[in-house]
Design a protein around this motif. Structure first.
Motif, PDB file in Angstrom:
ATOM      1  N   LEU A   4      -0.737  69.994  83.144  1.00  0.00           N
ATOM      2  CA  LEU A   4      -1.290  70.281  81.826  1.00  0.00           C
ATOM      3  C   LEU A   4      -1.735  68.994  81.144  1.00  0.00           C
ATOM      4  O   LEU A   4      -0.991  68.007  81.146  1.00  0.00           O
ATOM      5  CB  LEU A   4      -0.234  70.974  80.966  1.00  0.00           C
ATOM      6  CG  LEU A   4       0.395  72.234  81.569  1.00  0.00           C
ATOM      7  CD1 LEU A   4       1.561  72.714  80.705  1.00  0.00           C
ATOM      8  CD2 LEU A   4      -0.644  73.331  81.720  1.00  0.00           C
ATOM      9  N   GLU A   6      -3.335  67.793  77.421  1.00  0.00           N
ATOM     10  CA  GLU A   6      -3.732  68.139  76.060  1.00  0.00           C
ATOM     11  C   GLU A   6      -4.815  67.190  75.554  1.00  0.00           C
ATOM     12  O   GLU A   6      -4.910  66.046  75.988  1.00  0.00           O
ATOM     13  CB  GLU A   6      -2.537  68.057  75.091  1.00  0.00           C
ATOM     14  CG  GLU A   6      -1.365  68.929  75.434  1.00  0.00           C
ATOM     15  CD  GLU A   6      -0.295  68.200  76.209  1.00  0.00           C
ATOM     16  OE1 GLU A   6       0.889  68.593  76.125  1.00  0.00           O
ATOM     17  OE2 GLU A   6      -0.639  67.225  76.893  1.00  0.00           O
ATOM     18  N   CYS A  22      -5.660  72.515  75.839  1.00  0.00           N
ATOM     19  CA  CYS A  22      -4.765  72.174  76.935  1.00  0.00           C
ATOM     20  C   CYS A  22      -5.399  72.702  78.214  1.00  0.00           C
ATOM     21  O   CYS A  22      -5.514  73.922  78.401  1.00  0.00           O
ATOM     22  CB  CYS A  22      -3.392  72.783  76.724  1.00  0.00           C
ATOM     23  SG  CYS A  22      -2.265  72.593  78.132  1.00  0.00           S
ATOM     24  N   TRP A  36       2.681  76.184  72.756  1.00  0.00           N
ATOM     25  CA  TRP A  36       2.567  74.892  72.071  1.00  0.00           C
ATOM     26  C   TRP A  36       3.883  74.603  71.356  1.00  0.00           C
ATOM     27  O   TRP A  36       4.476  75.504  70.730  1.00  0.00           O
ATOM     28  CB  TRP A  36       1.423  74.887  71.057  1.00  0.00           C
ATOM     29  CG  TRP A  36       0.070  74.893  71.663  1.00  0.00           C
ATOM     30  CD1 TRP A  36      -0.728  75.973  71.900  1.00  0.00           C
ATOM     31  CD2 TRP A  36      -0.669  73.741  72.101  1.00  0.00           C
ATOM     32  NE1 TRP A  36      -1.911  75.569  72.464  1.00  0.00           N
ATOM     33  CE2 TRP A  36      -1.902  74.211  72.598  1.00  0.00           C
ATOM     34  CE3 TRP A  36      -0.414  72.374  72.115  1.00  0.00           C
ATOM     35  CZ2 TRP A  36      -2.882  73.352  73.112  1.00  0.00           C
ATOM     36  CZ3 TRP A  36      -1.381  71.521  72.624  1.00  0.00           C
ATOM     37  CH2 TRP A  36      -2.602  71.999  73.115  1.00  0.00           C
ATOM     38  N   THR A  78      -7.773  77.121  80.203  1.00  0.00           N
ATOM     39  CA  THR A  78      -7.522  76.363  78.978  1.00  0.00           C
ATOM     40  C   THR A  78      -6.849  77.244  77.927  1.00  0.00           C
ATOM     41  O   THR A  78      -7.205  78.411  77.770  1.00  0.00           O
ATOM     42  CB  THR A  78      -8.832  75.788  78.418  1.00  0.00           C
ATOM     43  OG1 THR A  78      -9.448  74.955  79.406  1.00  0.00           O
ATOM     44  CG2 THR A  78      -8.570  74.945  77.169  1.00  0.00           C
ATOM     45  N   TYR A  95       2.729  69.353  72.133  1.00  0.00           N
ATOM     46  CA  TYR A  95       2.846  69.507  73.575  1.00  0.00           C
ATOM     47  C   TYR A  95       2.444  70.912  73.997  1.00  0.00           C
ATOM     48  O   TYR A  95       2.833  71.894  73.364  1.00  0.00           O
ATOM     49  CB  TYR A  95       4.278  69.261  74.034  1.00  0.00           C
ATOM     50  CG  TYR A  95       4.781  67.861  73.792  1.00  0.00           C
ATOM     51  CD1 TYR A  95       5.418  67.528  72.604  1.00  0.00           C
ATOM     52  CD2 TYR A  95       4.621  66.875  74.764  1.00  0.00           C
ATOM     53  CE1 TYR A  95       5.896  66.242  72.381  1.00  0.00           C
ATOM     54  CE2 TYR A  95       5.089  65.594  74.551  1.00  0.00           C
ATOM     55  CZ  TYR A  95       5.712  65.279  73.363  1.00  0.00           C
ATOM     56  OH  TYR A  95       6.178  64.005  73.149  1.00  0.00           O
ATOM     57  N   CYS A  96       1.743  70.977  75.092  1.00  0.00           N
ATOM     58  CA  CYS A  96       1.410  72.232  75.741  1.00  0.00           C
ATOM     59  C   CYS A  96       2.466  72.510  76.805  1.00  0.00           C
ATOM     60  O   CYS A  96       2.970  71.569  77.439  1.00  0.00           O
ATOM     61  CB  CYS A  96       0.026  72.086  76.378  1.00  0.00           C
ATOM     62  SG  CYS A  96      -0.534  73.463  77.348  1.00  0.00           S
ATOM     63  N   GLY A 111       2.810  69.192  79.237  1.00  0.00           N
ATOM     64  CA  GLY A 111       1.803  68.152  79.193  1.00  0.00           C
ATOM     65  C   GLY A 111       2.393  66.885  78.599  1.00  0.00           C
ATOM     66  O   GLY A 111       3.577  66.833  78.258  1.00  0.00           O
TER      67      GLY A 111
END
Length: 120
Positions: A4, A6, A22, A36, A78, A95-96, A111
């Motif tokens: 991942l 971002e 992401c 998220w 995405t 963060y994803c 990510g």
């Protein structure tokens, strides 16, 4: 496994908007629930929003309801987070994350994060 990445973070004034993206690698993106999270300085990472594998269900933390919208495009691998009416307290690293398709709070893969800073 899924990787991942971002993007879309930055510095905006209070009341403004940002859209985070992401991008996920792999051909099985549509089999993952996506989410998220955010982590402010000195605080724990917290859940912000998540979306089911097909986009049919979305979940939000109370502090973003009505301001943030999570969406996904499985054809583009995405997931997005549209953030409106931003407040200084939204400042954090975002963060994803990905998890099994049934996850409401997906946490299996992460990510590297993207910084969002809201000025007052």
């Amino acid at each position: 496994q899924v990787q991942l990445v971002e993007s879309g973070g930055g510095l905006v004034q209070a009341g403004g908007s940002l859209r985070l993206s992401c991008a996920a690698s792999g051909r099985t993106f549509s089999s993952y629930a996506m989410g998220w999270f955010r982590q402010a300085p000195g605080k724990e990472r917290v859940f912000v929003a998540s979306i089911s594998w097909n986009g049919g269900n979305t979940y939000y933390a109370d502090f973003v309801k009505g301001r943030f919208t999570i969406s996904r495009d499985n054809a583009k691998n995405t997931v997005y987070l549209q953030m409106n009416s931003l407040k200084p307290e939204d400042t954090a690293v975002y963060y994803c994350a990905a998890g099994p398709r049934g996850s409401v709070v997906p946490t299996d893969y992460w990510g590297q994060g993207t910084q969002v800073t809201i000025s007052s």
